[in-house]
Design a protein around this motif. Structure first.
Motif, short mmCIF file in Angstrom:
data_model
loop_
_atom_site.label_atom_id
_atom_site.label_comp_id
_atom_site.label_asym_id
_atom_site.label_seq_id
_atom_site.Cartn_x
_atom_site.Cartn_y
_atom_site.Cartn_z
N TYR A 1 -1.57 -1.51 -13.25
CA TYR A 1 -1.78 -0.33 -12.41
C TYR A 1 -1.00 0.87 -12.94
CZ TYR A 1 -4.42 -1.85 -8.25
OH TYR A 1 -5.40 -2.23 -7.39
N ARG B 1 -4.22 -8.39 -9.33
CA ARG B 1 -4.02 -6.96 -9.59
C ARG B 1 -2.59 -6.74 -10.08
NH1 ARG B 1 -8.16 -3.89 -7.32
NH2 ARG B 1 -9.52 -4.99 -5.85
N TYR C 1 0.82 -1.21 0.00
CA TYR C 1 0.00 0.00 0.00
C TYR C 1 0.86 1.26 0.00
CZ TYR C 1 -3.94 -3.06 1.02
OH TYR C 1 -4.90 -4.04 0.94
N THR D 1 1.66 3.45 -3.58
CA THR D 1 1.07 4.79 -3.52
C THR D 1 2.14 5.86 -3.71
OG1 THR D 1 -0.71 4.05 -2.06
CG2 THR D 1 -0.21 6.40 -2.06
N ALA E 1 -7.34 -0.41 -2.27
CA ALA E 1 -6.80 -0.91 -3.54
C ALA E 1 -7.02 0.10 -4.66
CB ALA E 1 -7.44 -2.25 -3.89
N TRP E 2 -8.19 0.73 -4.68
CA TRP E 2 -8.47 1.77 -5.67
C TRP E 2 -7.48 2.92 -5.56
CZ3 TRP E 2 -9.78 6.90 -4.76
CH2 TRP E 2 -10.26 7.64 -5.85
N GLY E 3 -7.07 3.25 -4.33
CA GLY E 3 -6.16 4.35 -4.10
C GLY E 3 -4.79 4.14 -4.70
N SER F 1 -11.69 -2.11 -0.46
CA SER F 1 -11.74 -1.84 -1.90
C SER F 1 -11.18 -0.45 -2.21
CB SER F 1 -13.18 -1.94 -2.41
OG SER F 1 -13.71 -3.23 -2.21
N GLY F 2 -11.48 0.51 -1.34
CA GLY F 2 -10.97 1.86 -1.53
C GLY F 2 -9.46 1.94 -1.41
N GLU G 1 -3.15 -7.42 -1.73
CA GLU G 1 -4.00 -6.77 -0.73
C GLU G 1 -3.78 -7.42 0.63
OE1 GLU G 1 -8.08 -5.37 -2.19
OE2 GLU G 1 -7.70 -7.14 -3.42
N GLY H 1 -4.22 3.05 -7.70
CA GLY H 1 -4.33 3.59 -9.05
C GLY H 1 -4.72 5.05 -9.10
N HIS H 2 -5.09 5.61 -7.95
CA HIS H 2 -5.50 7.02 -7.87
C HIS H 2 -4.79 7.66 -6.66
CE1 HIS H 2 -8.71 4.80 -9.94
NE2 HIS H 2 -8.89 5.90 -10.64
#
Length: 396
Positions: A64, A59, A12, A16, A363-365, A360-361, A43, A367-368
């Motif tokens: 990514y 993933r 993570y 990031t 993991a989404w973070g 889920s957020g 994850e 890519g964002h």
């Protein structure tokens, strides 16, 4: 010549940091390389699910970071020389860097208890969770499973296994009280969940040895265990302590408020690898909740120094703790910024849904990494590089 940034570890925090740096720095001036032993983003907060038999969505890191300018290298880091500014990889390859972001994270801690490495399983990583999963599949109905450790990881592992395998006899053993840091409401719900799932709780028991068929406490009392799951905390990856970096007694890299090493200003540390001060002057705990904010802090500070801008510094604090109790139950425990439980809590199915959104957020973070906030890729400034202490300024 481009400024070479190497990020070690794509959990993570590391993933990031790499993505956020790519959003902050112009690709004409910076070369960002992300090194990770696994080709996929793992994850880690779902390892208890993987261990219990659930298949997680792959993933791939290259997907990514496609189009971001971040170069992904799948390799195991074998050594770091912070004086020569090199990273050695398995297979004999080596990378040079101008700035390093160390995010190799943590490993399961056995605290020197005899028999743990030989006889216990863990959910500290992907391969460990898969080995636990394989062993669970071998167990016959009525077999005994003891989860040692009463923290978040132990609670989630015990409840996930109990829900998936109701034919097994599951117990959880802890040196203190299982979940005793939670609010009264959360503790009541936790006890009710243990009763519903048939989990036996052994509070205030210090496990001093693990054998092939039992765990043993300091009074030589045995708890039968056809399988032991060891979840008594994490230890920093040992590689940092093998370098010239200043580390703490537990091997975490000592940093300033911008996540920069106090001994080597061209090195930043994030996630479980860092000993960083949070709200109330307390060290941040090893967790996903710390990983993201330390990565934001380090990436923004490094980018600011390279581009000659003001270095942002914020105090990292917590908002809540999320605990899954199987797939349909959970606890959301609001906490103070220094991680003390508040009197209230959300429990049950609502908590389970929130926990799933949080996972889920997270993991989404990856890519964002700027969380959809506007960003601008700035050019590296010669004065900014010099002032950061990363290179020696040219003269004449």
């Amino acid at each position: 010549m481009k400024h070479r940034i190497v990020v070690l570890g794509a959990g993570y925090a590391g993933a990031t940091a790499a993505g956020r740096l790519a959003k902050r720095l112009h690709s004409d001036d910076a070369l960002i390389t992300l090194v990770n032993a696994d080709p996929d983003f793992v994850e880690r907060v779902r390892m208890h699910q993987l261990a219990a038999g659930q298949d997680l969505r792959p993933r791939p890191l290259r997907e990514y970071f496609a189009g971001t300018g971040v170069q992904v290298v799948t390799a195991l880091v074998t050594a770091v020389d912070v004086d020569r500014k090199t990273v050695d990889l398995d297979g004999g390859d080596s990378l040079g860097y101008d700035s390093l972001v160390y995010a190799l994270g943590s490993v399961g801690a056995d605290h020197g208890v005899p028999g743990v490495s030989e006889h216990a399983h863990s959910v500290a990583g992907k391969q460990a969770a898969l080995r636990l999963r394989a062993r669970l599949n071998e167990l016959s109905p009525g077999a005994t499973v003891v989860v040692v450790g009463g923290g978040l990881t132990g609670i989630e592992a015990a409840t996930e296994i109990a829900e998936t395998r109701p034919d097994l006899a599951i117990s959880i053993a802890a040196r203190g009280g299982v979940g005793d840091w939670l609010s009264e409401k959360a503790q009541r719900h936790l006890c009710g969940t243990f009763d519903r799932l048939g989990i036996t709780v052994h509070d205030h028991i210090d496990i001093t040895r693990v054998t092939a068929g039992a765990v043993i406490d300091g009074a030589a009392r045995e708890i039968p265990a056809d399988m032991t799951v060891w979840t008594t905390g994490f230890a920093a990856h040992p590689l940092a302590a093998a370098t010239a970096l200043q580390v703490s007694g537990n091997g975490q890299i000592v940093v300033d408020r911008s996540m920069r090493s106090v001994s080597h200003p061209d090195v930043y540390a994030v996630g479980d690898a860092v000993l960083a001060e949070g709200a109330g002057g307390k060290p941040l705990r090893m967790s996903c909740a710390s990983g993201g904010p330390t990565a934001w802090q380090a990436a923004d500070a490094l980018a600011a120094r390279l581009t000659g801008r003001e270095v942002p510094e914020t105090t990292i604090g917590y908002n809540f703790q999320c605990i899954s109790l199987g797939r349909r139950d959970g606890i959301i425990q609001p906490v103070t910024p220094d991680d003390q439980a508040k009197p209230t809590a959300i429990t049950g199915r609502a908590a389970a849904r929130i926990k799933e959104l949080v996972c889920s957020g997270a993991a989404w973070g990856i890519g964002h990494p700027t969380l959809l906030m506007p960003s601008r890729r700035r050019h590296v400034a010669a004065t900014g590089v010099a002032e950061s202490g990363l290179v020696t300024p040219r003269r004449g």
